[in-house]
Design a protein around this motif. Structure first.
Motif, mmCIF file in Angstrom:
data_model
loop_
_atom_site.group_PDB
_atom_site.id
_atom_site.type_symbol
_atom_site.label_atom_id
_atom_site.label_comp_id
_atom_site.label_asym_id
_atom_site.label_seq_id
_atom_site.Cartn_x
_atom_site.Cartn_y
_atom_site.Cartn_z
ATOM 1 N N PHE A 155 21.286 5.312 16.716
ATOM 2 C CA PHE A 155 22.832 5.587 16.438
ATOM 3 C C PHE A 155 23.334 4.090 16.427
ATOM 4 O O PHE A 155 23.764 3.470 17.519
ATOM 5 C CB PHE A 155 23.201 6.238 17.488
ATOM 6 C CG PHE A 155 22.777 7.800 17.770
ATOM 7 C CD1 PHE A 155 23.221 8.597 16.620
ATOM 8 C CD2 PHE A 155 21.908 7.819 18.572
ATOM 9 C CE1 PHE A 155 22.606 9.801 16.669
ATOM 10 C CE2 PHE A 155 21.419 9.278 18.817
ATOM 11 C CZ PHE A 155 21.772 10.169 17.823
ATOM 12 N N PRO A 156 23.185 3.184 15.073
ATOM 13 C CA PRO A 156 23.495 1.805 15.131
ATOM 14 C C PRO A 156 25.062 1.505 15.533
ATOM 15 O O PRO A 156 25.294 0.409 15.879
ATOM 16 C CB PRO A 156 23.290 1.141 13.867
ATOM 17 C CG PRO A 156 23.188 2.430 12.908
ATOM 18 C CD PRO A 156 22.811 3.850 13.920
ATOM 19 N N ALA A 157 25.947 2.516 15.457
ATOM 20 C CA ALA A 157 27.234 2.094 15.672
ATOM 21 C C ALA A 157 27.891 2.841 16.911
ATOM 22 O O ALA A 157 29.011 3.568 16.824
ATOM 23 C CB ALA A 157 28.356 2.544 14.326
ATOM 24 N N VAL A 158 26.947 2.807 17.961
ATOM 25 C CA VAL A 158 27.586 3.742 19.416
ATOM 26 C C VAL A 158 28.784 3.021 19.923
ATOM 27 O O VAL A 158 28.692 1.708 19.807
ATOM 28 C CB VAL A 158 26.505 3.637 20.339
ATOM 29 C CG1 VAL A 158 25.256 4.609 20.180
ATOM 30 C CG2 VAL A 158 26.022 2.265 20.430
ATOM 31 N N PRO A 159 29.847 3.582 20.315
ATOM 32 C CA PRO A 159 31.125 2.795 20.878
ATOM 33 C C PRO A 159 31.037 2.136 21.932
ATOM 34 O O PRO A 159 31.580 0.898 21.786
ATOM 35 C CB PRO A 159 31.870 4.266 21.116
ATOM 36 C CG PRO A 159 31.307 5.380 20.547
ATOM 37 C CD PRO A 159 29.685 5.152 20.442
ATOM 38 N N PHE A 160 29.987 2.296 22.795
ATOM 39 C CA PHE A 160 29.923 1.142 23.745
ATOM 40 C C PHE A 160 29.267 -0.284 23.453
ATOM 41 O O PHE A 160 29.538 -1.196 24.161
ATOM 42 C CB PHE A 160 29.454 1.705 25.114
ATOM 43 C CG PHE A 160 27.942 2.076 24.984
ATOM 44 C CD1 PHE A 160 27.083 1.562 25.024
ATOM 45 C CD2 PHE A 160 27.639 3.682 24.526
ATOM 46 C CE1 PHE A 160 25.451 1.811 24.918
ATOM 47 C CE2 PHE A 160 26.276 4.033 24.288
ATOM 48 C CZ PHE A 160 25.113 3.167 24.717
ATOM 49 N N LEU A 161 28.341 -0.112 22.418
ATOM 50 C CA LEU A 161 27.571 -1.320 22.019
ATOM 51 C C LEU A 161 27.558 -1.236 20.440
ATOM 52 O O LEU A 161 26.195 -1.159 20.162
ATOM 53 C CB LEU A 161 26.399 -1.520 23.021
ATOM 54 C CG LEU A 161 25.641 -2.924 22.800
ATOM 55 C CD1 LEU A 161 26.584 -3.815 23.495
ATOM 56 C CD2 LEU A 161 24.380 -2.680 23.548
ATOM 57 N N PRO A 162 28.407 -1.512 19.473
ATOM 58 C CA PRO A 162 28.123 -1.439 18.000
ATOM 59 C C PRO A 162 27.696 -2.557 17.573
ATOM 60 O O PRO A 162 28.359 -3.223 16.822
ATOM 61 C CB PRO A 162 29.567 -0.935 17.566
ATOM 62 C CG PRO A 162 30.419 -1.681 18.585
ATOM 63 C CD PRO A 162 29.777 -1.803 19.995
ATOM 64 N N ALA A 204 20.153 -6.043 15.755
ATOM 65 C CA ALA A 204 20.342 -6.556 17.197
ATOM 66 C C ALA A 204 19.959 -5.973 18.289
ATOM 67 O O ALA A 204 19.558 -6.286 19.316
ATOM 68 C CB ALA A 204 21.823 -6.878 17.251
ATOM 69 N N GLY A 205 19.880 -4.428 18.206
ATOM 70 C CA GLY A 205 19.234 -3.474 19.009
ATOM 71 C C GLY A 205 17.989 -3.746 19.389
ATOM 72 O O GLY A 205 17.399 -3.899 20.486
ATOM 73 N N SER A 206 17.105 -4.207 18.269
ATOM 74 C CA SER A 206 15.889 -4.409 18.412
ATOM 75 C C SER A 206 15.577 -5.564 19.153
ATOM 76 O O SER A 206 14.500 -5.663 20.135
ATOM 77 C CB SER A 206 15.106 -4.180 17.098
ATOM 78 O OG SER A 206 15.237 -5.426 16.506
ATOM 79 N N ILE A 207 16.044 -6.678 18.998
ATOM 80 C CA ILE A 207 16.132 -8.064 19.520
ATOM 81 C C ILE A 207 16.362 -7.907 20.972
ATOM 82 O O ILE A 207 15.944 -8.521 21.917
ATOM 83 C CB ILE A 207 16.833 -8.907 18.710
ATOM 84 C CG1 ILE A 207 16.424 -9.220 17.400
ATOM 85 C CG2 ILE A 207 17.073 -10.406 19.611
ATOM 86 C CD1 ILE A 207 14.886 -9.824 17.403
ATOM 87 N N TYR A 235 15.823 -9.600 5.306
ATOM 88 C CA TYR A 235 15.486 -10.328 6.494
ATOM 89 C C TYR A 235 15.762 -9.607 7.924
ATOM 90 O O TYR A 235 15.277 -9.798 8.764
ATOM 91 C CB TYR A 235 15.922 -11.717 6.560
ATOM 92 C CG TYR A 235 15.766 -12.556 5.315
ATOM 93 C CD1 TYR A 235 14.133 -13.156 5.480
ATOM 94 C CD2 TYR A 235 16.219 -13.083 4.239
ATOM 95 C CE1 TYR A 235 13.848 -13.869 4.211
ATOM 96 C CE2 TYR A 235 16.012 -13.710 3.348
ATOM 97 C CZ TYR A 235 14.864 -14.078 3.271
ATOM 98 O OH TYR A 235 14.241 -14.847 2.187
ATOM 99 N N SER A 236 17.191 -8.838 7.741
ATOM 100 C CA SER A 236 17.499 -8.076 9.005
ATOM 101 C C SER A 236 16.451 -6.907 9.383
ATOM 102 O O SER A 236 16.146 -6.809 10.653
ATOM 103 C CB SER A 236 18.699 -7.472 8.814
ATOM 104 O OG SER A 236 18.699 -6.617 7.525
#
Length: 548
Positions: free
Chosen positions: A25-32, A37-40, A398-399
């Motif tokens: 869920f890449p666009a979760v409200p508390f950390l979108p 960036a989530g994997s890093i 690259y992402s």
């Protein structure tokens, strides 16, 4: 593998949970912040929480997989510039026999293209053509989009370069390209056919309604053409009757008397007009026309004036055109030669790109190093292009490469907590591939994990453990264990909308299109569950019975 210290287990689980939530869920409200960036973030937390050391994090990054991914991306970009995917898109509607035939073609073409160019690449380039065809034929695109995503996932399992998890399996298992294809090709062929059949059965009414509408439109057009033909025949008949009536009228015959002398002189004058117009393009009347009656004289005078004006204007125009052609002839000839040379260069370049791609596949079959082969092919294409490679290299995702780096570190840290090993220890006694029930337990575990933590992390978590367990029981079944892992983890992506990146690519592109179309989670699940279960069982049967 036993569980690690409590602190390591808890903190490692937290870091992995954050990675998983942001990956699914890449666009979760508390950390979108998105998947990359989530994997890093997950990888960084693993190091900060001291689950792994910085040196272990660097060692966890699989450079051969990254090199192969980068090389195939660059090759796919140049193939797209060489119109490869346009040619594939044309196959969707060329001499189509209807909506069902079009759906079957989409399944076949997407399976082949995903096996050669990765499933994500095939979905990126083919979704646009499918939406265009659906708009032109006024068809709801849902069955075609589902066919593209699901067939791309199934077809991608046929080769090591079809999807990322296959790349990892091929590199870790050291199975050659040819052996990989032979081991999974029968399951892929039957799987694509069965998947297309399920789609046709589920959307039979929708696809049949399209055919009935096309037949109705053709019938209406034929009826209108028949009515128009009848109307034209009636009008021609009426005109013919009027002409006969006019010719047979005595007044019409008496209105003009024939004078052979005047007719001869007038004919001679017309010939002079023609000769003069041909020679110089301009006319100057010097001889009067001999009339018989005043009405004839007036009518013929008007005719001569009209012809004089027309010939004069035509002669000037022809003269100007000849002068213009003489002046611009060399310039046009040079431009035509330059255009012909450009077309020839373009055709030669495209042929080199196609031949280079075939050469790369042949090198894979010859068991050369896949990463360096893909990188060498990409470099050859850059040199053949003979221009700045920046615009093409900017199209590389690259992402995605950065996402894989973070995922490798995060998954390695989670493995070091001992949780995956403990789960596998519970499954291992019941997951032997030497009997049907063991294969079923193994397949269910891979299916669930692939949809919970995604298929690539599943392969990273279970790959070595599954093969080690199988080797301890039956060393000769090692390759078969890798094939089962590759097949189930790939087809598991069809279960739900979030099970595969290819599904998300198709859904997002359809949502951004004009007009937009949304594939909901539940509409995909309604098709994904029966298709995944049936195709997985059939494929496992073929893999188990087929010996490479």
């Amino acid at each position: 593998m036993a569980l690690g210290p409590s602190k390591k287990v808890v903190l490692g689980s937290v870091a992995f949970a954050i990675f998983w939530i942001l990956a699914v869920f890449p666009a979760v409200p508390f950390l979108p912040i998105g998947r990359t960036a989530g994997s890093i973030l997950g990888a960084t937390l693993m190091v900060i929480f001291e689950v792994i050391t910085p040196e272990q994090a660097y060692d966890a990054i699989n450079l051969p997989v990254l090199g192969l991914l980068f090389g195939t991306m660059v090759v796919s970009i140049y193939l797209e510039r060489a119109d490869m995917f346009k040619h594939l898109g044309v196959l969707f509607s060329w001499k189509s026999w209807g909506a069902k035939d079009m759906l079957c073609r989409i399944c076949i073409v997407s399976a082949i293209s995903s096996a050669l160019f990765t499933n994500d690449t095939a979905c990126v380039f083919l979704t646009e053509f499918i939406l265009k065809i659906a708009r032109e034929n006024n068809i709801r695109p849902e069955p075609f989009l589902l066919g593209l995503a699901s067939s791309s996932n199934i077809g991608s399992s046929a080769t090591p370069i079809g999807n990322p998890q296959n790349l990892i399996i091929a590199i870790q298992s050291r199975i050659s390209f040819g052996e990989f294809v032979l081991g999974l090709l029968p399951a892929v062929l039957v799987g694509v056919f069965v998947n297309a059949l399920i789609l046709i059965c589920m959307f039979w009414r929708l696809l049949s309604d399209v055919k009935e509408e096309e037949d109705a439109v053709e019938l209406i057009v034929m009826e209108e053409e028949d009515e128009l033909d009848e109307l034209i025949v009636k009008e021609d008949s009426a005109v013919h009757q009027i002409s006969l009536a006019t010719m047979s009228s005595p007044k019409s015959l008496e209105s003009h008397e024939y004078d052979p002398i005047a007719e001869h002189v007038n004919s001679q004058r017309l010939c002079e007009l023609d000769m003069c117009s041909d020679s110089c393009g301009e006319i100057e009347l010097t001889k009067p026309i001999l009339p018989k009656k005043e009405a004839t004289d007036n009518m013929f005078s008007e005719l001569v004036e009209q012809m004089e004006e027309r010939f004069s204007r035509g002669g000037v125009q022809r003269t100007m055109k000849m002068m213009t052609d003489l002046e611009s002839g060399p310039q046009q000839s040079a431009e035509e030669s330059k255009g012909l040379l450009n077309r020839w260069n373009r055709l030669s370049w495209k042929l080199c790109i196609y031949l280079g791609t075939v050469g790369m596949l042949v090198a894979f079959l010859m068991d050369l190093n896949m990463s360096w082969t893909a990188l060498a092919t990409a470099l050859i294409f850059v040199i053949l292009d003979f221009k700045d490679a920046g615009p093409c290299l900017e199209k590389v995702s690259y992402s995605l490469l950065v996402f894989f780096c973070g995922m490798f570190i995060t998954v390695d840290g989670f493995n070091r907590t001992g949780i995956p090993g403990s789960v596998w220890n519970l499954m291992e006694p019941h997951a032997g591939i030497d009997h049907a029930s063991g294969i079923a337990v193994l397949a269910i575990g891979i299916l669930v994990l692939s949809n919970v933590v995604s298929n690539v992390p599943t392969v990273l978590l279970l790959g070595a453990k599954v093969v080690a367990s199988v080797t301890a029981i039956s060393p000769g079944e090692k390759k078969k264990a890798w094939f089962i892992l590759a097949w189930v983890s790939t087809v598991a992506g069809n279960l739900s909308l979030l099970g595969s990146a290819a599904n998300i690519i198709v859904c997002e592109q359809a949502l951004r299109a004009q007009p937009s179309y949304n594939i909901t989670f539940w509409s995909h699940l309604k098709f994904g569950v029966p298709s995944t279960l049936i195709v997985t069982v059939i494929g496992l049967t073929l893999i188990y019975c087929y010996d490479v």
